[in-house]
Design a protein around this motif. Sequence first.
Motif, mmCIF file in Angstrom:
data_model
loop_
_atom_site.group_PDB
_atom_site.id
_atom_site.type_symbol
_atom_site.label_atom_id
_atom_site.label_comp_id
_atom_site.label_asym_id
_atom_site.label_seq_id
_atom_site.Cartn_x
_atom_site.Cartn_y
_atom_site.Cartn_z
ATOM 1 N N PHE A 260 7.219 11.852 -16.619
ATOM 2 C CA PHE A 260 7.138 13.282 -16.931
ATOM 3 C C PHE A 260 8.004 14.108 -15.985
ATOM 4 O O PHE A 260 8.822 14.920 -16.423
ATOM 5 N N VAL A 261 7.845 13.894 -14.690
ATOM 6 C CA VAL A 261 8.603 14.673 -13.699
ATOM 7 C C VAL A 261 10.099 14.353 -13.792
ATOM 8 O O VAL A 261 10.946 15.246 -13.702
ATOM 9 N N SER B 298 5.217 10.853 -22.409
ATOM 10 C CA SER B 298 5.220 11.769 -21.273
ATOM 11 C C SER B 298 6.649 12.180 -20.929
ATOM 12 O O SER B 298 6.890 13.323 -20.520
ATOM 13 N N VAL C 280 3.660 8.115 -5.822
ATOM 14 C CA VAL C 280 2.284 8.115 -6.348
ATOM 15 C C VAL C 280 1.638 6.747 -6.133
ATOM 16 O O VAL C 280 0.466 6.658 -5.744
ATOM 17 N N GLY D 234 7.844 15.998 -20.983
ATOM 18 C CA GLY D 234 8.528 16.531 -19.812
ATOM 19 C C GLY D 234 9.896 17.086 -20.154
ATOM 20 O O GLY D 234 10.323 18.104 -19.603
ATOM 21 N N VAL E 231 9.236 9.522 -7.790
ATOM 22 C CA VAL E 231 7.885 10.073 -7.985
ATOM 23 C C VAL E 231 6.883 8.949 -8.233
ATOM 24 O O VAL E 231 5.784 8.947 -7.661
ATOM 25 N N THR E 232 7.253 7.981 -9.060
ATOM 26 C CA THR E 232 6.355 6.860 -9.331
ATOM 27 C C THR E 232 6.056 6.081 -8.056
ATOM 28 O O THR E 232 4.904 5.716 -7.799
ATOM 29 N N VAL F 234 -1.115 5.908 -14.835
ATOM 30 C CA VAL F 234 -0.997 7.328 -14.528
ATOM 31 C C VAL F 234 0.248 7.594 -13.675
ATOM 32 O O VAL F 234 0.992 8.563 -13.913
ATOM 33 N N ALA F 235 0.507 6.745 -12.710
ATOM 34 C CA ALA F 235 1.693 6.905 -11.862
ATOM 35 C C ALA F 235 2.971 6.792 -12.684
ATOM 36 O O ALA F 235 3.906 7.581 -12.508
ATOM 37 N N LEU G 198 3.229 9.941 -14.910
ATOM 38 C CA LEU G 198 3.585 11.105 -14.107
ATOM 39 C C LEU G 198 5.043 11.043 -13.658
ATOM 40 O O LEU G 198 5.761 12.050 -13.705
#
Length: 135
Positions: A62-63, A117, A31, A121, A27-28, A55-56, A59
Amino acid sequence: MNRKRKSEPQNRYIRPLMVGTITAVIVTAVVILISALFFVIRDMPKTAAMPIALVASGLGSFVGAVAGARTMREQGIIIGSLIGFTMFAITLMVSLFASEGPLTAFTLLKFIVMTLSGALGGILGVNSAAKRKMI
């Protein structure tokens, strides 16, 4: 003499940690690639790179923590924090090898964002897995 009990696995954190970390890395990376595409297409200032990377990373943590906590189905805050910390350790090692620069306040901020995060998550992943399980 050394019999393993089937009801108690030796280390139940390994599989959720691996699933969450791999998901977080993917995901990172996605992004960051999408962000890099926007940097190429639009004339964005270079100062926006650091917040976008933060932010990446947040995120992705978190995911990844959601995925890891859904795999484990319990102790979401612990597995989520571990995934966030693992992601921080990976990015720290990569950045130290790539830039050979000193640790800064941004490093501490990245640690806090990724760990928190990941914890959030993990909580969300356990709670959403529990609701889905009941239906």
